[in-house]
Design a protein around this motif. Structure first.
Motif, PDB file in Angstrom:
ATOM      1  N   THR A  64     -25.683  25.555 -14.965  1.00  0.00           N
ATOM      2  CA  THR A  64     -26.468  24.517 -15.630  1.00  0.00           C
ATOM      3  C   THR A  64     -25.630  23.321 -16.087  1.00  0.00           C
ATOM      4  OG1 THR A  64     -26.253  25.744 -17.724  1.00  0.00           O
ATOM      5  CG2 THR A  64     -28.274  26.089 -16.442  1.00  0.00           C
ATOM      6  N   ASP A  65     -24.416  23.579 -16.581  1.00  0.00           N
ATOM      7  CA  ASP A  65     -23.601  22.496 -17.126  1.00  0.00           C
ATOM      8  C   ASP A  65     -22.981  21.604 -16.053  1.00  0.00           C
ATOM      9  OD1 ASP A  65     -22.123  24.939 -16.658  1.00  0.00           O
ATOM     10  OD2 ASP A  65     -20.382  24.012 -17.583  1.00  0.00           O
ATOM     11  N   HIS A  66     -23.239  21.897 -14.795  1.00  0.00           N
ATOM     12  CA  HIS A  66     -22.725  21.082 -13.703  1.00  0.00           C
ATOM     13  C   HIS A  66     -23.840  20.469 -12.859  1.00  0.00           C
ATOM     14  CE1 HIS A  66     -18.460  22.416 -14.135  1.00  0.00           C
ATOM     15  NE2 HIS A  66     -19.062  23.453 -14.694  1.00  0.00           N
ATOM     16  N   VAL A  67     -24.961  21.183 -12.754  1.00  0.00           N
ATOM     17  CA  VAL A  67     -25.973  20.778 -11.775  1.00  0.00           C
ATOM     18  C   VAL A  67     -27.188  20.075 -12.357  1.00  0.00           C
ATOM     19  CG1 VAL A  67     -27.349  22.918 -11.769  1.00  0.00           C
ATOM     20  CG2 VAL A  67     -27.073  21.616  -9.651  1.00  0.00           C
ATOM     21  N   LEU A  68     -27.549  20.358 -13.615  1.00  0.00           N
ATOM     22  CA  LEU A  68     -28.794  19.783 -14.133  1.00  0.00           C
ATOM     23  C   LEU A  68     -28.731  18.268 -14.269  1.00  0.00           C
ATOM     24  CD1 LEU A  68     -30.018  22.422 -16.747  1.00  0.00           C
ATOM     25  CD2 LEU A  68     -30.662  22.128 -14.352  1.00  0.00           C
ATOM     26  N   GLY A  69     -27.560  17.739 -14.573  1.00  0.00           N
ATOM     27  CA  GLY A  69     -27.420  16.287 -14.633  1.00  0.00           C
ATOM     28  C   GLY A  69     -27.639  15.625 -13.283  1.00  0.00           C
ATOM     29  N   VAL A  70     -27.429  16.394 -12.209  1.00  0.00           N
ATOM     30  CA  VAL A  70     -27.619  15.844 -10.860  1.00  0.00           C
ATOM     31  C   VAL A  70     -29.077  15.460 -10.640  1.00  0.00           C
ATOM     32  CG1 VAL A  70     -27.287  16.236  -8.387  1.00  0.00           C
ATOM     33  CG2 VAL A  70     -25.723  17.289 -10.030  1.00  0.00           C
ATOM     34  N   ILE A  71     -30.005  16.220 -11.215  1.00  0.00           N
ATOM     35  CA  ILE A  71     -31.430  15.922 -11.077  1.00  0.00           C
ATOM     36  C   ILE A  71     -31.722  14.528 -11.617  1.00  0.00           C
ATOM     37  CG2 ILE A  71     -33.765  16.731 -11.542  1.00  0.00           C
ATOM     38  CD1 ILE A  71     -31.951  18.679  -9.972  1.00  0.00           C
ATOM     39  N   TRP A  72     -31.097  14.179 -12.738  1.00  0.00           N
ATOM     40  CA  TRP A  72     -31.287  12.864 -13.334  1.00  0.00           C
ATOM     41  C   TRP A  72     -30.662  11.771 -12.483  1.00  0.00           C
ATOM     42  CZ3 TRP A  72     -34.649  12.203 -17.156  1.00  0.00           C
ATOM     43  CH2 TRP A  72     -35.030  13.344 -17.895  1.00  0.00           C
ATOM     44  N   VAL A  73     -29.519  12.061 -11.876  1.00  0.00           N
ATOM     45  CA  VAL A  73     -28.883  11.085 -10.979  1.00  0.00           C
ATOM     46  C   VAL A  73     -29.791  10.818  -9.782  1.00  0.00           C
ATOM     47  CG1 VAL A  73     -26.918  10.668  -9.441  1.00  0.00           C
ATOM     48  CG2 VAL A  73     -26.533  11.691 -11.694  1.00  0.00           C
ATOM     49  N   ILE A  74     -30.347  11.892  -9.212  1.00  0.00           N
ATOM     50  CA  ILE A  74     -31.273  11.740  -8.086  1.00  0.00           C
ATOM     51  C   ILE A  74     -32.480  10.904  -8.500  1.00  0.00           C
ATOM     52  CG2 ILE A  74     -32.909  13.002  -6.611  1.00  0.00           C
ATOM     53  CD1 ILE A  74     -30.816  15.279  -6.508  1.00  0.00           C
ATOM     54  N   ARG A  75     -33.033  11.204  -9.654  1.00  0.00           N
ATOM     55  CA  ARG A  75     -34.205  10.469 -10.128  1.00  0.00           C
ATOM     56  C   ARG A  75     -33.905   8.980 -10.268  1.00  0.00           C
ATOM     57  NH1 ARG A  75     -38.468  12.150 -14.883  1.00  0.00           N
ATOM     58  NH2 ARG A  75     -39.724  10.246 -14.790  1.00  0.00           N
ATOM     59  N   LYS A  76     -32.768   8.679 -10.868  1.00  0.00           N
ATOM     60  CA  LYS A  76     -32.402   7.279 -11.080  1.00  0.00           C
ATOM     61  C   LYS A  76     -32.189   6.550  -9.761  1.00  0.00           C
ATOM     62  CE  LYS A  76     -31.045   3.589 -13.327  1.00  0.00           C
ATOM     63  NZ  LYS A  76     -31.983   2.771 -14.122  1.00  0.00           N
ATOM     64  N   ILE A  77     -31.436   7.153  -8.858  1.00  0.00           N
ATOM     65  CA  ILE A  77     -31.143   6.482  -7.591  1.00  0.00           C
ATOM     66  C   ILE A  77     -32.405   6.335  -6.746  1.00  0.00           C
ATOM     67  CG2 ILE A  77     -29.932   6.774  -5.383  1.00  0.00           C
ATOM     68  CD1 ILE A  77     -27.486   7.653  -6.946  1.00  0.00           C
ATOM     69  N   ALA A  78     -33.265   7.343  -6.743  1.00  0.00           N
ATOM     70  CA  ALA A  78     -34.532   7.232  -6.010  1.00  0.00           C
ATOM     71  C   ALA A  78     -35.390   6.109  -6.585  1.00  0.00           C
ATOM     72  CB  ALA A  78     -35.287   8.552  -6.055  1.00  0.00           C
TER      73      ALA A  78
END
Length: 266
Positions: A64-78
């Protein structure tokens, strides 16, 4: 080339951000992990890293401490893509379990207008042990760190000037990784706590190591520069001094114990 530490703490920290970082070459950035939430927005903003400059990313594992922030990065870039404010594609490298986790998380938590970019301009690229790629003028080679917990990959980067940087993820070194690590110019290694504080933080029971262990490893593998991260946060005021001192007691190279948002020239 520059290393920007976006976060330096372990999974349960509250006084700093979870361990993640970026490599910068001029105006382009290679992001590695993203912490455990939308705090990644704050860290990127404070570091002055625009999302439009991030086109490649690597996710070490699906904790969780490595991957959940990736969801937000994807959301922002999309979102930027939908507004025609992002040029090119966004590629996220990760092993099969990372790709599966990100796919499921995105499908369950993001709106369709965001998810539709997955597989199109946002590509989840599954990497296998030993596979190579290119980013920021660097040659990357991903490798299985032989984790004792969850499947995890690290990587070796040959920088444009020929120097070698190795990221070992957040677990102790395994001898099967020697060919990737030995003689590295830069080694990024977890150090859960001081060896002197092992009775307090129980690093070995949690499959982690100490600053002393990291120093011994760097000396044995003839590494030139050692960067310590993924630490506890109970004594941040003295972390740099104490971790550096412990590692330097057994390592003859240079030791860096960065704070969140600290930059290191490579």
């Amino acid at each position: 080339m520059e290393l920007i530490m976006l976060g330096t703490g372990n999974a349960m920290v509250t006084k700093c951000y979870n361990t993640c970082f970026a490599l910068r070459n001029e105006d382009e950035y290679f992001l590695v992990d993203a912490g455990g939430g939308n705090g990644i927005f704050n860290q990127l903003e404070k570091a002055g890293i625009p999302f439009t400059g991030i086109h490649r990313m690597f996710v070490t594992h699906a904790h969780t401490d490595h991957v959940l922030g990736v969801i937000w990065v994807i959301r922002k870039i999309a979102t930027l893509m939908s507004q025609e404010k992002y040029t090119g594609d966004f590629v996220i490298y990760g092993h099969d379990e990372v790709v599966k986790a990100l796919t499921v998380f995105c499908q369950l938590t993001l709106p369709r207008k965001i998810v539709r970019y997955l597989g199109d301009r946002i590509r989840l690229h599954e990497v296998r042990n030993g596979e190579k790629a290119e980013a920021l003028g660097m040659e990357l080679q991903f490798f299985d760190i032989a984790s004792t917990k969850m499947k995890q990959f690290g990587f070796r980067a040959v920088l444009p000037d020929g120097k070698r940087l190795v990221c070992l993820g957040d677990e102790p070194y395994n001898e099967v990784c020697r060919k990737y690590v030995e003689g590295a110019d830069w080694l990024l290694s977890e150090a859960f706590c001081l060896y002197a504080d092992r009775e307090i933080f129980s690093p070995y029971e949690k499959h982690h190591s100490t600053a002393l262990d990291a120093g011994k490893l760097a000396e044995a593998l003839q590494v030139r520069n050692l960067v310590l991260y993924h630490t506890e946060d109970k004594n941040l005021v003295f972390r740099k001094e104490k971790y550096t001192g412990e590692a330097c007691s057994v390592f003859s190279g240079h030791v860096f114990v960065p704070d969140d948002l600290e930059r290191i020239g490579l």
